[in-house]
Design a protein around this motif. Structure first.
Motif: not given
Length: 233
Positions: A28-57
């Motif tokens: 649910d939080a990922e979906h809310q986050f994607a809506k907040l950043l929808s002007k910058y990227e698609t939801e799928n791309k935002i999900d991918q980038e968030l996952f990449r950063i989570e794993i890196k961190n």
């Protein structure tokens, strides 16, 4: 039906998505986050980038909501080319605070199983995540009375379980683990000679998924509801 070894002295329970609902809140939080950043990227791309950063961190922040919040902030900065508005950062922090304040929703049959097993085995919690957050959830769950020991682990690999077994002063064959993640709650246990039950949850974080080849190397039991465990003991 294969009965579990009568050598079992300790039964360990994962917490998130084994005792109570957790991963659903992250989706649910990922979906809310994607809506907040929808002007910058698609939801799928935002999900991918968030996952990449989570794993890196993971190595720095570990598992849990607080690390997830920091990863969302970092992702927002990167995807916006550091142009994201302060109000958006504030909204991201609000998402995290709402996650931390969620009520505890016990999964079906959990308290019935704990009540049935208490006194017959030493019951413990073996879970990953932020210590403060997991302690809060255990307190709110009203389940603390059933457990002899709470272990909040930085990770759940074979070496981590071996340390736990040494701390409990038992042999691996005397431990049974119950959890929803094959990667964290089942395969490492079976690999070191313990027993494990897999209780799949309806949604799984991509980082916890394992290949069918990895699954086929080990023997473990899968049940659809935690109450079914009782018939194996």
């Amino acid at each position: 039906m294969r009965k579990i070894s009568n050598k079992i002295k300790v039964i360990a329970f994962d917490a998130d998505d084994t005792l109570w609902v957790n991963e659903t809140y992250f989706r649910d939080a990922e979906h809310q986050f994607a809506k907040l950043l929808s002007k910058y990227e698609t939801e799928n791309k935002i999900d991918q980038e968030l996952f990449r950063i989570e794993i890196k961190n993971l190595g720095q922040y570990g598992y849990g909501i607080k690390g997830f919040i920091l990863s969302m902030v970092e992702c927002a900065l990167e995807l916006s080319n550091y142009q994201v508005k302060q109000k958006t950062i504030e909204a991201i922090l609000t998402i995290g605070k709402e996650m931390l304040a969620k009520p505890i929703e016990l999964l079906d049959g959990v308290e019935e199983v704990l009540h049935s097993l208490q006194g017959k085995y030493k019951l413990i919690v073996a879970t990953k995540g932020d210590l403060l957050d997991q302690e809060r959830k255990l307190e709110k769950s009203n389940l603390l009375k059933y457990f002899h020991h709470i272990e909040v682990m930085s990770d759940k690999k074979e070496k981590d379980y071996q340390k736990l077994i040494q701390h409990l002063d038992i042999h691996a064959s005397e431990l049974l683990m119950i959890g929803n993640s094959l990667k964290s709650d089942v395969l490492p246990l079976v690999a070191i000679g313990a027993s494990a039950f897999h209780i799949p949850f309806h949604t799984t974080w991509a980082h916890e998924e394992v290949s069918k080849v990895s699954q086929s190397k080990f023997k473990y039991e899968t049940v659809s509801n935690i109450k079914q465990v009782l018939s194996y003991l």
